[in-house]
Motif scaffolding. Sequence first.
Motif, PDB file in Angstrom:
ATOM      1  N   GLN A 127      -7.348   3.560  -7.157  1.00  0.00           N
ATOM      2  CA  GLN A 127      -7.225   3.460  -8.610  1.00  0.00           C
ATOM      3  C   GLN A 127      -5.815   3.790  -9.075  1.00  0.00           C
ATOM      4  N   LYS A 128      -5.160   4.735  -8.395  1.00  0.00           N
ATOM      5  CA  LYS A 128      -3.773   5.051  -8.724  1.00  0.00           C
ATOM      6  C   LYS A 128      -2.902   3.818  -8.572  1.00  0.00           C
ATOM      7  N   ILE A 130      -3.776   0.646  -8.698  1.00  0.00           N
ATOM      8  CA  ILE A 130      -4.062  -0.344  -9.730  1.00  0.00           C
ATOM      9  C   ILE A 130      -3.343   0.025 -11.030  1.00  0.00           C
ATOM     10  N   ARG A 131      -3.380   1.318 -11.381  1.00  0.00           N
ATOM     11  CA  ARG A 131      -2.668   1.759 -12.585  1.00  0.00           C
ATOM     12  C   ARG A 131      -1.168   1.509 -12.450  1.00  0.00           C
ATOM     13  N   ASN A 132      -0.639   1.772 -11.261  1.00  0.00           N
ATOM     14  CA  ASN A 132       0.785   1.531 -11.032  1.00  0.00           C
ATOM     15  C   ASN A 132       1.116   0.047 -11.138  1.00  0.00           C
ATOM     16  N   VAL A 134      -0.404  -2.169 -13.002  1.00  0.00           N
ATOM     17  CA  VAL A 134      -0.387  -2.501 -14.433  1.00  0.00           C
ATOM     18  C   VAL A 134       0.940  -2.083 -15.051  1.00  0.00           C
ATOM     19  N   SER A 135       1.446  -0.911 -14.656  1.00  0.00           N
ATOM     20  CA  SER A 135       2.723  -0.427 -15.177  1.00  0.00           C
ATOM     21  C   SER A 135       3.870  -1.338 -14.745  1.00  0.00           C
TER      22      SER A 135
END
Length: 230
Positions: A127-128, A130-132, A134-135
């Motif tokens: 999940q980390k 995936i967030r990265n 998106v960033s």
Amino acid sequence: MKKYLPILKNSPFFTGLTDNEILSILHCVKATTVSQKRDFYIFRAGDSTEVMGLVVSGCVLVIQEDLWGHRNILSKCHTGDFFGEPYAASPGAVLNVSVVADTDCEIILLNVQRLLISCPTACEHHQKLIRNLVSVLANKILILNDKITHVGKRTTRDKLLSYLSTESIRHSSLSFDIPFDRQQLADYLCIDRAAMSTEISKLQKEGFIKTNRNHFELTVCNNSDSEIKM
């Protein structure tokens, strides 16, 4: 892959991840390393891809070309930068850009599609990542927004000043290096090189800028009548 860890740890894609987590992710996304010579096409417009690239040495250009060879540079990716993320994350999407090596370079290719499905090992850092991602995608939008701002100006002079102003703000200094040579800068701003060179010479004579190759120094005058409008 371990030798690339110092570069990977400084990449926004791997922010907040340990060395072991990064190595685990590289295995998960089937990371492979390729070496390419200058002017070699890594991606070509019209193709599709499931992988995005991470530059680990050298640099690449993200470009658009027409049938007559006219080149529009969208961005320049250096060590630690990614390319191809939006297309790799969109199954079946056809590339409308090409990616070409600007120097001899090494690239790590990552299968993004494996990030968009449930991780087979149920890793906690999935999940980390995936967030990265998106960033990273959001940052690319900001970069393209800057380019749209520059090329949307009406004159060669205005395009140059818009770009140089943005670079000055980005570097927090009136003295900075830009990532492009003269032809690349003209291609990035979608202007004629000769006209751009003429305008640069005028700006130097008027005392607004000093330049040597890809280094620029801006002078912001106090007199409102002669101040560069940024």
